[in-house]
Design a protein around this motif. Structure first.
Motif, PDB file in Angstrom:
ATOM      1  N   GLN A 141      53.728  26.169   7.037  1.00  0.00           N
ATOM      2  CA  GLN A 141      54.330  27.171   6.156  1.00  0.00           C
ATOM      3  C   GLN A 141      53.366  27.526   5.017  1.00  0.00           C
ATOM      4  O   GLN A 141      52.633  26.673   4.529  1.00  0.00           O
ATOM      5  CB  GLN A 141      55.656  26.658   5.609  1.00  0.00           C
ATOM      6  CG  GLN A 141      56.664  26.457   6.718  1.00  0.00           C
ATOM      7  CD  GLN A 141      57.991  25.950   6.214  1.00  0.00           C
ATOM      8  OE1 GLN A 141      58.168  25.686   5.037  1.00  0.00           O
ATOM      9  NE2 GLN A 141      58.932  25.812   7.122  1.00  0.00           N
ATOM     10  N   PRO A 142      53.385  28.787   4.589  1.00  0.00           N
ATOM     11  CA  PRO A 142      52.447  29.247   3.546  1.00  0.00           C
ATOM     12  C   PRO A 142      52.894  28.877   2.127  1.00  0.00           C
ATOM     13  O   PRO A 142      53.049  29.742   1.269  1.00  0.00           O
ATOM     14  CB  PRO A 142      52.438  30.756   3.759  1.00  0.00           C
ATOM     15  CG  PRO A 142      53.820  31.056   4.246  1.00  0.00           C
ATOM     16  CD  PRO A 142      54.209  29.872   5.095  1.00  0.00           C
ATOM     17  N   THR A 199      51.359  27.148  -0.359  1.00  0.00           N
ATOM     18  CA  THR A 199      50.414  27.379  -1.460  1.00  0.00           C
ATOM     19  C   THR A 199      50.297  28.875  -1.778  1.00  0.00           C
ATOM     20  O   THR A 199      50.030  29.250  -2.911  1.00  0.00           O
ATOM     21  CB  THR A 199      49.024  26.796  -1.158  1.00  0.00           C
ATOM     22  OG1 THR A 199      48.562  27.305   0.092  1.00  0.00           O
ATOM     23  CG2 THR A 199      49.057  25.284  -1.108  1.00  0.00           C
ATOM     24  N   TYR A 200      50.505  29.718  -0.791  1.00  0.00           N
ATOM     25  CA  TYR A 200      50.506  31.162  -1.011  1.00  0.00           C
ATOM     26  C   TYR A 200      51.550  31.547  -2.063  1.00  0.00           C
ATOM     27  O   TYR A 200      51.309  32.378  -2.934  1.00  0.00           O
ATOM     28  CB  TYR A 200      50.786  31.875   0.325  1.00  0.00           C
ATOM     29  CG  TYR A 200      51.269  33.287   0.206  1.00  0.00           C
ATOM     30  CD1 TYR A 200      50.378  34.331  -0.043  1.00  0.00           C
ATOM     31  CD2 TYR A 200      52.628  33.589   0.337  1.00  0.00           C
ATOM     32  CE1 TYR A 200      50.835  35.641  -0.160  1.00  0.00           C
ATOM     33  CE2 TYR A 200      53.083  34.875   0.225  1.00  0.00           C
ATOM     34  CZ  TYR A 200      52.183  35.912  -0.018  1.00  0.00           C
ATOM     35  OH  TYR A 200      52.637  37.187  -0.132  1.00  0.00           O
ATOM     36  N   HIS A 201      52.727  30.915  -1.989  1.00  0.00           N
ATOM     37  CA  HIS A 201      53.795  31.229  -2.950  1.00  0.00           C
ATOM     38  C   HIS A 201      53.430  30.816  -4.377  1.00  0.00           C
ATOM     39  O   HIS A 201      53.921  31.413  -5.336  1.00  0.00           O
ATOM     40  CB  HIS A 201      55.115  30.590  -2.511  1.00  0.00           C
ATOM     41  CG  HIS A 201      55.708  31.283  -1.327  1.00  0.00           C
ATOM     42  ND1 HIS A 201      56.316  32.511  -1.418  1.00  0.00           N
ATOM     43  CD2 HIS A 201      55.751  30.947  -0.020  1.00  0.00           C
ATOM     44  CE1 HIS A 201      56.717  32.895  -0.223  1.00  0.00           C
ATOM     45  NE2 HIS A 201      56.391  31.957   0.652  1.00  0.00           N
ATOM     46  N   VAL A 203      50.609  31.293  -5.725  1.00  0.00           N
ATOM     47  CA  VAL A 203      49.834  32.425  -6.236  1.00  0.00           C
ATOM     48  C   VAL A 203      50.742  33.634  -6.435  1.00  0.00           C
ATOM     49  O   VAL A 203      50.785  34.235  -7.511  1.00  0.00           O
ATOM     50  CB  VAL A 203      48.683  32.776  -5.261  1.00  0.00           C
ATOM     51  CG1 VAL A 203      47.941  34.014  -5.734  1.00  0.00           C
ATOM     52  CG2 VAL A 203      47.740  31.602  -5.107  1.00  0.00           C
ATOM     53  N   LYS A 204      51.483  33.979  -5.407  1.00  0.00           N
ATOM     54  CA  LYS A 204      52.275  35.211  -5.428  1.00  0.00           C
ATOM     55  C   LYS A 204      53.474  35.134  -6.376  1.00  0.00           C
ATOM     56  O   LYS A 204      53.694  36.042  -7.170  1.00  0.00           O
ATOM     57  CB  LYS A 204      52.773  35.521  -4.020  1.00  0.00           C
ATOM     58  CG  LYS A 204      53.531  36.832  -3.912  1.00  0.00           C
ATOM     59  CD  LYS A 204      53.969  37.096  -2.496  1.00  0.00           C
ATOM     60  CE  LYS A 204      54.704  38.391  -2.339  1.00  0.00           C
ATOM     61  NZ  LYS A 204      55.930  38.483  -3.079  1.00  0.00           N
ATOM     62  N   ASP A 205      54.235  34.058  -6.290  1.00  0.00           N
ATOM     63  CA  ASP A 205      55.492  33.973  -7.047  1.00  0.00           C
ATOM     64  C   ASP A 205      55.337  33.377  -8.439  1.00  0.00           C
ATOM     65  O   ASP A 205      56.173  33.616  -9.310  1.00  0.00           O
ATOM     66  CB  ASP A 205      56.513  33.144  -6.265  1.00  0.00           C
ATOM     67  CG  ASP A 205      56.826  33.757  -4.896  1.00  0.00           C
ATOM     68  OD1 ASP A 205      56.560  34.966  -4.717  1.00  0.00           O
ATOM     69  OD2 ASP A 205      57.308  33.022  -4.021  1.00  0.00           O
ATOM     70  N   ASP A 220      52.125  33.215 -10.072  1.00  0.00           N
ATOM     71  CA  ASP A 220      50.916  33.775 -10.693  1.00  0.00           C
ATOM     72  C   ASP A 220      49.918  32.684 -11.101  1.00  0.00           C
ATOM     73  O   ASP A 220      49.315  32.742 -12.168  1.00  0.00           O
ATOM     74  CB  ASP A 220      51.306  34.632 -11.905  1.00  0.00           C
ATOM     75  CG  ASP A 220      50.205  35.613 -12.274  1.00  0.00           C
ATOM     76  OD1 ASP A 220      49.406  35.966 -11.378  1.00  0.00           O
ATOM     77  OD2 ASP A 220      50.125  36.002 -13.450  1.00  0.00           O
TER      78      ASP A 220
END
Length: 135
Positions: A17-18, A20-22, A24-26, A28
């Motif tokens: 599941q992504p 670590t992406y969240h 950054v995106k959610d 900041d």
């Protein structure tokens, strides 16, 4: 901007599941993956540095914990006194990423810092107290 180093332990069901992406995106946050060992359908470990406002870092960590990701603070580094080490191997038994291992030809202890995830279990396992936490 605050910075915090953490060690993440992903259960097998979360490895793909992504997450670590969240961060950054959610939240900041700026992330720096310092070390990672992730295998499909196995536990994954990532040493990560987070940078951003302190409240966003706290919110991001709360998100990780809510996703069943283990979070440990990694504000440290491991140093081994190789000159005094007797290569008993006690530390290798607790070193899951195999950063500490005995060379099968020489029976000497070898330490691969690139594989170390800073868990610190080796510090307690060393009977001669030759491994220490720094930072």
């Amino acid at each position: 901007m605050a910075k915090k180093k953490i060690v993440l332990t992903f259960p097998p069901e979360r490895v793909e599941q992504p997450i670590t992406y969240h961060l950054v995106k959610d939240y900041d946050l700026i992330i720096n993956i310092m070390r990672a060992e992730v295998h499909e359908e196995e536990t994954g470990l990532i040493v990560l540095e987070l940078e951003g406002p302190e409240n966003k870092i706290d919110e991001g960590i709360a998100y990780l914990k809510n996703q069943d990701v283990g979070v440990q603070e990694a504000a440290r580094d491991i140093a081994l006194n190789e000159d005094d080490c007797i290569s008993c191997g006690a530390c290798t038994a607790v070193c899951r990423p195999r950063a500490l291992h005995l060379n099968p030809d020489t029976f000497e202890l070898e330490f691969d810092k690139d594989r170390c995830i800073l868990c610190g279990l080796c510090v307690r396992a060393c009977p001669l107290k030759l491994i220490e936490v720094k930072f």
